[in-house]
Every structure is written in structure tokens, then in C-alpha cells.
Design a protein around this motif. Structure first.
Motif, short mmCIF file in Angstrom:
data_model
loop_
_atom_site.label_atom_id
_atom_site.label_comp_id
_atom_site.label_asym_id
_atom_site.label_seq_id
_atom_site.Cartn_x
_atom_site.Cartn_y
_atom_site.Cartn_z
N ARG A 236 0.78 -1.20 -0.28
CA ARG A 236 -0.18 -0.20 -0.24
C ARG A 236 0.97 1.13 0.28
O ARG A 236 0.62 2.44 0.02
CB ARG A 236 -0.89 0.06 1.17
CG ARG A 236 -1.81 -1.23 1.21
CD ARG A 236 -3.22 -0.91 2.76
NE ARG A 236 -2.13 -0.71 3.31
CZ ARG A 236 -2.69 -0.97 4.96
NH1 ARG A 236 -3.54 -0.99 5.07
NH2 ARG A 236 -1.94 -0.64 5.97
N GLY A 237 2.00 0.97 -0.04
CA GLY A 237 2.94 2.15 -0.11
C GLY A 237 2.54 2.93 1.30
O GLY A 237 3.41 4.22 1.41
N ARG B 250 -3.23 5.75 0.64
CA ARG B 250 -3.21 5.64 -0.67
C ARG B 250 -4.18 4.44 -1.41
O ARG B 250 -4.05 4.59 -3.36
CB ARG B 250 -1.50 5.11 -0.64
CG ARG B 250 -0.52 6.60 -0.53
CD ARG B 250 1.36 6.01 -0.39
NE ARG B 250 0.82 5.51 -1.87
CZ ARG B 250 2.31 5.50 -2.26
NH1 ARG B 250 3.19 5.52 -1.09
NH2 ARG B 250 2.77 6.03 -3.77
N VAL B 251 -4.53 3.72 -0.68
CA VAL B 251 -5.59 2.29 -1.21
C VAL B 251 -6.58 3.44 -1.73
O VAL B 251 -6.92 3.13 -3.67
CB VAL B 251 -6.25 1.75 -0.52
CG1 VAL B 251 -7.36 0.86 -0.69
CG2 VAL B 251 -5.00 1.14 0.53
N HIS C 290 -9.00 -4.13 -9.99
CA HIS C 290 -7.15 -3.91 -9.60
C HIS C 290 -7.44 -4.43 -8.33
O HIS C 290 -8.47 -4.71 -7.42
CB HIS C 290 -7.22 -2.16 -8.64
CG HIS C 290 -6.34 -2.31 -7.86
ND1 HIS C 290 -6.31 -1.23 -6.89
CD2 HIS C 290 -4.36 -2.51 -8.27
CE1 HIS C 290 -5.49 -2.13 -6.20
NE2 HIS C 290 -4.01 -2.23 -7.21
N ARG C 291 -5.92 -5.63 -7.66
CA ARG C 291 -6.45 -5.89 -6.43
C ARG C 291 -4.61 -5.93 -5.68
O ARG C 291 -3.52 -5.45 -6.68
CB ARG C 291 -6.57 -7.62 -7.13
CG ARG C 291 -7.30 -7.90 -8.04
CD ARG C 291 -7.10 -9.21 -8.63
NE ARG C 291 -8.24 -9.36 -9.85
CZ ARG C 291 -8.43 -10.72 -9.80
NH1 ARG C 291 -7.90 -11.66 -8.97
NH2 ARG C 291 -9.33 -11.25 -11.21
N PRO D 27 -4.96 -5.85 1.00
CA PRO D 27 -4.52 -4.85 1.25
C PRO D 27 -3.76 -4.81 2.42
O PRO D 27 -4.07 -5.53 3.63
CB PRO D 27 -5.86 -4.03 1.47
CG PRO D 27 -6.62 -4.30 0.79
CD PRO D 27 -7.06 -6.17 0.27
N GLY D 28 -3.02 -4.42 3.29
CA GLY D 28 -1.88 -4.82 3.94
C GLY D 28 -1.28 -5.79 4.04
O GLY D 28 -0.74 -6.32 5.21
N ARG D 29 -1.36 -6.70 3.12
CA ARG D 29 -0.37 -8.26 3.68
C ARG D 29 0.65 -8.52 3.29
O ARG D 29 1.03 -8.65 4.46
CB ARG D 29 -0.76 -9.53 2.23
CG ARG D 29 -0.28 -10.49 2.19
CD ARG D 29 -0.63 -12.00 3.43
NE ARG D 29 -1.94 -12.17 3.27
CZ ARG D 29 -2.80 -12.81 4.37
NH1 ARG D 29 -1.61 -13.31 5.25
NH2 ARG D 29 -3.58 -13.59 3.64
N PHE D 30 1.54 -7.45 2.52
CA PHE D 30 2.99 -6.90 2.84
C PHE D 30 3.06 -5.42 3.09
O PHE D 30 2.19 -4.85 2.25
CB PHE D 30 3.29 -7.64 1.17
CG PHE D 30 3.13 -9.07 0.77
CD1 PHE D 30 3.63 -10.09 2.01
CD2 PHE D 30 2.53 -9.68 0.61
CE1 PHE D 30 3.21 -11.50 1.53
CE2 PHE D 30 1.71 -10.57 -0.35
CZ PHE D 30 2.78 -12.00 0.80
#
Length: 309
Positions: A44-45, A70-71, A86-87, A92-95
């Protein structure tokens, strides 16, 4: 069962905004033409620097809420490009964003850079086997400019493409699928030099980035494919503006948090890293799907780690 679009393109990027900067015109073009365009973003940056002072509190050293924000920026950018699929890799947030190379964040809990490639790749294998793209776009082995998440994105994308084609691998993730063509993002050096000269002549930015700050610059001969995205220039610029915490757009130029100007490229360039070119010998392709019609799939993956085969 719903019939799949005839052309299916998968892009794999490290952070929100990478897709718009590198491939925004390409994505808008193929989406407008009816191709299935799927974007997978690996983090997610969360470690990005924030440009607008009013949003400075989102930064990782303050509220640490930049990732969720940023999502939303990415969703807005995808709307501008006309991309509906988009995935985030693993959700979201796994990495988590790993920060710049050598930063302590490289090894914090959940950092993408610190994740084993074979632990991350299955999430992308599942996407590949579901979407069944003929074309994959990602970074080169250096990630374009050495950012750890970009390097890891390259490794995960290439490994997942390999695993997705293996008949015996994780059939619970779907039926095997081989991707016909894999491209790496590139910018030909002569194109970059001309664009930077034009930027300096305008005086738009007090400071101009070094040409080496542009990811993926290579000598002209390595570029196999160019996509003229001129009709989609406004869509690309609008998508970049949607990433307001990270990018400031000024006409045909933009700046990141360092406020140093860079050209906004509307023709986007690629190097074919796996698969066969659809162009005559010595010429560049002008369509990522050139030569795909006769592709049988699952014929082996010998060319995956090298250049075009």
C-alpha cells in the motif's frame, strides 16, 4: 460461465502510483479498447513521503495512516484510466512497503522485501490462473532503479508466472496457465535525454531530476516495444494527479516529493523479456499483443529468465 475478453493484460507493481507513472497510457488504451486490464499492487506504499502539508499527519513517523489513504488514491487513479480490476497482492496490507534500500523498514514485520519469494508468489499464481492473461508487465531484475520493493516485485512476478504454468503446482489455485509474453518497463535513453532537455528549456521547475532518476532507462537497442499513448495523455495525467500525496503534475511534467521535475511520458516503452516478438526482425512492436493469436500455451517456459526467445 462469462466469456473472457479476447485480450487480457496483467500488470504487477510495487506501490500505488507506480502503475500510473510507468504504464498509465498503456492501461488506459487497452481498457478503452475492451481488453481485460488487471493491476496487482504488492504493497500500500506506507513508507512514502507526503507532498501536501495538510496530509503530512498520514506519514509513517506520525499517524502511520498513509497506506489506507493511498488505497483510495489508487482507486481514484484506476477510475481515471478506466480500469475496473485492481487487486492488492494477498489483499490490502498483506505486505508492507519496505522503504528505501538499507532502511530499517526493510526488515520490519511484514515488509515485502523481507518476505520469501515462494511465500508471496502463490497469491499472484492464483490471480494469473483466474485472469489467464496473455501479457504480463512488470519491472526488470533491478526493479528499474533499485528500490527493494520493485526488485521483489520483479522476483515475485517472474516466479509466479513460472509456477502458474506448472501442471503439478497447487491445483487448488486454479488450472495451469502460461503467459505468452512478459515485458519489463523501459525508457530509451535518447527519448529521456530529449525530454529532459525540453523540460530544462521551459524553466517549469526550479530543479530538474537527474536522468538517472528515471526508472528503467536503457540503450535504444534493448527496447522492443513502444505504445503510443498520446490519445490517452490526459487520462494518464489525471491518474497521476489522483496520487496527490506522491505526485505533483504540471502539464507534461511532474515531480515527486523531492520537487525535482521529470518528463511525463505518453509513449511508453517496454523490453520483451519472455515470448516471441510479433514485429518483423529489427522493428519494434506497437502492440503488446502482437503475435499472440497463434499462442498455444503450456509449451514450456525456457525463455522466462532470459531475453526474448
Amino acid at each position: 460461465m462469462t466469456e473472457m475478453p479476447a485480450r487480457r493484460l496483467l500488470l504487477v507493481h510495487a506501490h500505488p502510483d507506480d502503475e500510473s507513472i510507468n504504464n498509465g497510457a498503456t492501461m488506459a488504451k487497452y481498457a478503452a479498447e475492451g481488453a481485460q486490464v488487471t493491476l496487482v499492487t504488492c504493497t500500500r506504499g506506507e513508507e512514502g513521503e507526503v507532498i501536501p502539508p495538510a496530509l503530512a499527519h498520514l506519514a509513517p513517523d506520525r499517524d502511520d495512516r498513509l497506506g489506507p489513504h493511498r488505497v483510495g488514491e489508487l482507486a481514484a487513479a484506476m477510475k481515471e484510466l478506466g480500469v475496473t480490476d485492481h487487486r492488492f497482492l494477498g489483499g490490502p496490507g498483506r505486505f508492507r512497503d519496505s522503504g528505501m534500500m538499507g532502511a530499517p523498514q526493510n526488515h520490519r514485520d511484514g515488509a515485502f522485501w523481507d518476505t520469501d519469494v515462494d511465500d508471496a508468489a502463490p497469491y499472484l499464481v492464483e490471480v494469473i490462473r483466474s485472469v489467464r492473461p496473455q501479457v504480463l508487465v512488470t519491472y526488470d531484475p533491478d526493479g528499474g532503479y533499485g528500490h527493494p520493493d520493485h526488485i521483489q516485485t520483479h522476483r515475485v512476478a517472474m516466479r509466479a508466472a513460472e509456477l502458474a504454468a506448472e501442471r503439478a503446482y497447487r491445483r487448488d489455485l486454479g488450472d495451469p496457465h502460461e503467459i505468452a509474453k512478459i515485458y519489463w518497463n523501459r525508457v530509451p535513453r535518447p527519448v529521456a535525454e530529449e525530454a529532459f532537455a525540453r523540460l530544462r528549456a521551459t524553466g517549469t521547475f526550479p530543479e530538474v531530476a537527474d536522468i538517472g532518476d528515471v526508472p528503467g532507462i536503457v540503450e535504444d537497442a534493448l527496447v522492443t516495444t513502444e505504445i503510443d499513448g498520446t490519445p490517452y495523455a490526459e487520462r494518464k495525467a489525471a491518474a497521476m494527479r489522483a496520487h496527490a500525496t506522491q505526485i505533483a503534475v504540471d502539464g507534461p511534467f511532474f515531480a515527486l516529493s523531492n520537487k525535482r521535475g521529470q518528463p511525463l511520458f505518453t509513449t511508453e516503452y517496454y523490453q520483451l523479456a519472455h515470448g516471441r516478438s510479433g514485429a518483423p526482425a529489427g522493428e519494434r512492436e506497437h502492440d503488446l499483443f502482437e503475435g499472440i493469436e497463434g499462442f498455444e500455451g503450456l509449451n514450456g517456459f525456457e525463455g522466462l529468465k532470459g531475453g526474448a526467445s
